[in-house]
Design an enzyme around this catalytic site. Structure first.
Site, PDB file in Angstrom:
ATOM      1  N   GLU A   1       0.943  -1.051  -0.033  1.00  0.00           N
ATOM      2  CA  GLU A   1       0.135  -0.160  -0.357  1.00  0.00           C
ATOM      3  C   GLU A   1       0.849   1.541  -0.257  1.00  0.00           C
ATOM      4  OE1 GLU A   1      -2.477   2.168  -0.864  1.00  0.00           O
ATOM      5  OE2 GLU A   1      -3.721   0.261  -0.183  1.00  0.00           O
TER       6      GLU A   1
ATOM      7  N   ASP B   1       0.933   3.969  -3.213  1.00  0.00           N
ATOM      8  CA  ASP B   1       0.377   5.289  -3.005  1.00  0.00           C
ATOM      9  C   ASP B   1       1.625   6.329  -3.248  1.00  0.00           C
ATOM     10  OD1 ASP B   1      -1.874   4.009  -1.868  1.00  0.00           O
ATOM     11  OD2 ASP B   1      -0.746   5.101   0.315  1.00  0.00           O
TER      12      ASP B   1
ATOM     13  N   SER C   1      -7.882   2.595  -3.996  1.00  0.00           N
ATOM     14  CA  SER C   1      -6.087   2.765  -2.684  1.00  0.00           C
ATOM     15  C   SER C   1      -5.488   3.158  -4.103  1.00  0.00           C
ATOM     16  CB  SER C   1      -5.640   2.397  -1.979  1.00  0.00           C
ATOM     17  OG  SER C   1      -5.545   1.147  -2.867  1.00  0.00           O
TER      18      SER C   1
ATOM     19  N   ILE D   1     -19.430   6.736 -16.171  1.00  0.00           N
ATOM     20  CA  ILE D   1     -19.270   5.339 -16.588  1.00  0.00           C
ATOM     21  C   ILE D   1     -20.879   4.695 -16.216  1.00  0.00           C
ATOM     22  CG2 ILE D   1     -18.561   2.877 -15.587  1.00  0.00           C
ATOM     23  CD1 ILE D   1     -16.434   4.643 -16.954  1.00  0.00           C
TER      24      ILE D   1
ATOM     25  N   ASP E   1     -23.528   7.930 -10.600  1.00  0.00           N
ATOM     26  CA  ASP E   1     -24.259   6.399  -9.732  1.00  0.00           C
ATOM     27  C   ASP E   1     -23.682   6.592  -8.641  1.00  0.00           C
ATOM     28  OD1 ASP E   1     -22.674   4.709 -10.425  1.00  0.00           O
ATOM     29  OD2 ASP E   1     -23.694   5.447 -12.486  1.00  0.00           O
TER      30      ASP E   1
END
Length: 397
Positions: A122, A126, A319, A354, A369
């Site tokens: 992670e 990032d 993420s 989309i 949405d």
């Protein structure tokens, strides 16, 4: 002023239990923020480098830049040698990376929690995504500030506050937890941590910092027994970032397990803690704030090529979307507009809608949405919106 539902009026405390059983928390232990689990991509996946993806999203070039990128890290760590190998591999200079420890142990790599939960992945994702996205837009190495905390949900607000006080123009948050985890803290300790978090985000926006938060990777149920959304993405003063599956010729809602409740795919839905927001014009009406606001490539099978633990790896998740947007917005100027959600919702022509796919709770439609929000960024249109002389003034909460 953001309006919050009163947790003291809620009578459904037992519904909190499935979450804690799932992540092995005892009643006397605190719920913890988690990044998404890492899953191996399909061996025939068509993946992206960040510069390739930026080109596909119409990234601008030659922007002023100067914005400092904050990254919230609630565990794990990075090796400078991994970052050096990554940026050398894509032909970019190393960013300037500084570590600020709020609490916990700070940068501590090579401490995986389990085979499919390695926080180092992670952290690498990032930093590498945000910095490389920024460089594509500016031609300048990024300035990254990593704010380290432990995994206690209550650690988020102080880190956000510190990043804003330090002058970060953006903050990327890839960690979070379902709303009932935050409610549990209220029932257990009398701390309305969700409201405190939103109040901190309001103050951060007033200082000119925009916060991008991942919407989650466990579809409309967020790993729970019923539909729910994750915080901090559901906070009105965070830009909630959902996921798509983007090939070279098509982009749909990210859902790797259609028809499977709590499968792998983008989060999204309606908050039970925050009321619908007046600025989200055109959003389908639900019980609370609609999540997400925006979307971007997140599917591991169309994922991001990063470098971690001494080798290239493909990963993704919502993420990855948060730092992608953070890198772009930091390229606009030293100070961002802070609270940008009303501006984004008022300029839907800056997004590609989309209209295909679902997150096993909500279906993509024409217009906003609860699984893709406004859609995916048309990056040069956003740049024109925020960097021209007619750029909108910061929105007042």
């Amino acid at each position: 002023m953001t309006i919050h539902r009163s947790m003291s009026q809620r009578k459904d405390v037992p519904k909190c239990r499935p979450f804690f059983e799932m992540i092995d928390l005892k009643e006397d232990k605190l719920p913890q923020a988690r990044p998404p689990k890492q899953f191996a991509p399909d061996p025939v996946a068509k993946t992206w480098t960040v510069p390739e993806l930026c080109e596909a999203y119409g990234w601008p070039k030659g922007l002023e830049g100067g914005g400092v990128i904050g990254i919230l890290a609630m565990g794990g760590g990075y090796q400078p040698s991994d970052l050096e190998a990554y940026f050398e591999g894509i032909g970019q200079p190393m960013p300037e990376v500084k570590n600020i420890v709020i609490n916990g142990v700070g940068n501590r790599p090579n401490q995986p929690v389990s085979e499919d939960f390695d926080p180092d992945v992670e952290i690498a994702l990032d930093i590498e995504v945000a910095a490389s996205a920024y460089y594509v837009a500016t031609g300048q190495p990024a300035k990254i500030r990593v704010y380290w905390t432990d995994m206690d949900l209550r650690s988020m607000a102080p880190a956000i506050q510190k990043a804003a006080a330090d002058g970060c123009s953006v903050l990327s948050i890839s960690w979070g937890a379902p709303e009932n985890a935050w409610e549990w803290l209220f029932w257990k300790f009398g701390q309305n941590v969700a409201v405190q978090l939103e109040a901190t985000l309001i103050r951060a926006a007033a200082l000119g910092m925009t916060v991008f938060a991942a919407a989650g990777d466990r579809e409309a149920n967020a790993g729970e027994a019923q539909k729910t959304v994750n915080l901090p993405a559901a906070c009105p003063h965070a830009v909630a970032c959902a996921g798509t599956s983007k090939t070279r010729d098509k982009e749909v809602v990210w859902n790797n397990d259609p028809g499977k409740i709590n499968g792998i795919g983008t989060g999204g839905g309606y908050s039970s803690l925050f009321f619908p927001q007046a600025w989200a014009r055109g959003a389908p009406v639900g019980i609370g704030r609609m999540v997400p606001d925006v979307a971007g490539n997140a599917d591991k099978n169309t994922g991001y090529r990063i470098f971690v633990h001494g080798s290239e790896r493909v990963t993704g998740g919502t993420s990855a979307v948060a730092p992608l947007y953070a890198g772009l917005f930091a390229a606009f100027a030293k100070k961002s507009n802070g609270f940008v959600n009303p501006i984004l919702w008022a300029n839907r022509d800056c997004f590609q809608d989309i209209t295909e796919g679902n997150n096993d709770g909500y279906v993509a439609t024409i217009g906003p949405d609860p699984c893709s929000g406004l859609g995916v960024l048309i990056a040069h249109e956003l740049a024109n919106l925020f960097t021209t002389q007619d750029a909108p003034a910061p929105y007042k909460a």
